[in-house]
Design an enzyme around this catalytic site. Sequence first.
Site, PDB file in Angstrom:
ATOM      1  N   CYS A 124      80.480  37.707  88.232  1.00  0.00           N
ATOM      2  CA  CYS A 124      81.813  37.081  88.348  1.00  0.00           C
ATOM      3  C   CYS A 124      82.101  36.562  89.756  1.00  0.00           C
ATOM      4  CB  CYS A 124      82.892  38.058  87.921  1.00  0.00           C
ATOM      5  SG  CYS A 124      82.718  38.544  86.212  1.00  0.00           S
TER       6      CYS A 124
ATOM      7  N   HIS B 230      89.647  35.579  90.632  1.00  0.00           N
ATOM      8  CA  HIS B 230      88.804  35.653  89.437  1.00  0.00           C
ATOM      9  C   HIS B 230      89.696  36.116  88.286  1.00  0.00           C
ATOM     10  CE1 HIS B 230      85.837  36.576  86.534  1.00  0.00           C
ATOM     11  NE2 HIS B 230      85.903  37.889  86.697  1.00  0.00           N
TER      12      HIS B 230
ATOM     13  N   ASN C  96      87.848  35.947  80.413  1.00  0.00           N
ATOM     14  CA  ASN C  96      87.011  36.087  81.608  1.00  0.00           C
ATOM     15  C   ASN C  96      85.761  35.219  81.420  1.00  0.00           C
ATOM     16  OD1 ASN C  96      85.206  36.877  83.591  1.00  0.00           O
ATOM     17  ND2 ASN C  96      85.561  39.071  83.328  1.00  0.00           N
TER      18      ASN C  96
END
Length: 322
Positions: free
Chosen positions: A113, A249, A279
């Site tokens: 990520c 994020h 996500n």
Amino acid sequence: MIYSRIAGTGSYLPEKVVTNSDLEKIVDTTDQWIQDRTGIKKRHIAADGETTCDLAEKASRNALEAAGITASEIDLVIVATTTPDLIFPSTACLLQQRLGIAGPTAFDIQAVCTGFVYALSIAEKFIKSGSHKRALVVGAETLSRIIDWSDRNTCVLFGDGAGAVIVEASDEPGIIASHLHADGAYESLLRVPVGVSSGFEQMIRGEGYVEMKGSEVFKMAVTTLGRIVDETLASTGLQKSDIDWLIPHQANIRIIKATAKKLRTPMDRVVVTVHDHGNTSAASIPLAFDTAVRDGRIKRGEILMMEAFGGGFTWGSVLLKY
Ligand code: ACO
């Protein structure tokens, strides 16, 4: 001093949308639980046969158009992804071929990520050194391919997508500071336990998916993200109040809100797309960035703080003047 300036942004989301109600039909979950615990309402999922490079190409073409340049002017291609099309060649090389630009430096970055933050920071270092002038930096993922769709702990969290930026050498800032970190000691909290030199047989049988100890990851993410922002500001002399937009994020709205609170940043100065995208790992920051540029929220001259935390663990931030 050579700075790295963002010349244009782009993004792409696959057409297929999967809502929380759709997931209620395949695992023991509810729309209410997913929204309350994560903020996610829906996510985009790549069609059969649609690959990470397909998404990356569309996002890249949007970014090239926004920057008003042609692909032939790019001399560095970096793709951040954990879900490459192939073991090799890299997705960056596949993308380079699609864009018809033979020659430029091209490679992938795998920092889960935090991948886009790593890639943007690396591009800046190439440009600052004077060796390269204009980079295409992409975060692109088809996370849906490494999710166990019968595991409610993980399948409700992730989505597919791509975001891209063009970064070019400039006399004016530009990227002001970036910080990258990792600590491999936490591998067991967040991983896909198969790969090429270990578990390859399992992988080709289609076994081996994202495994996460969610609440442990959550706690680490909140503590670490506050620290990285402080570290980045301290290195520049800027104050929290100088940040016009926080682009975090997009993993969980509760992590985003907790980080914003630590920074004393009001939520109307935080770009949030997790409700629409889920996500998307390395794609999440450039997707959020492009969304807020295109809807007119982020304007030229504003100060942006990007921060991410993910598998590895990896974490990092980029502070820039847009
Ligand atoms: N629907 C209903 N119930 C569920 C679901 C679901 N989809 N998923 C889990 N539950 C249950 C659990 O089984 C558990 O039940 P139990 O108490 O009976 O055992 C209960 O809900 C609570 O589970 P927790 O894990 O404690 O829930 P939590 O509030 O921590 O939320 C979540 C879980 C959303 C995963 C959160 O922990 C999180 O966001 N973690 C961080 C994710 C992240 O940031 N990852 C980093 C990036 S990802 C990457 O790098 C690839």
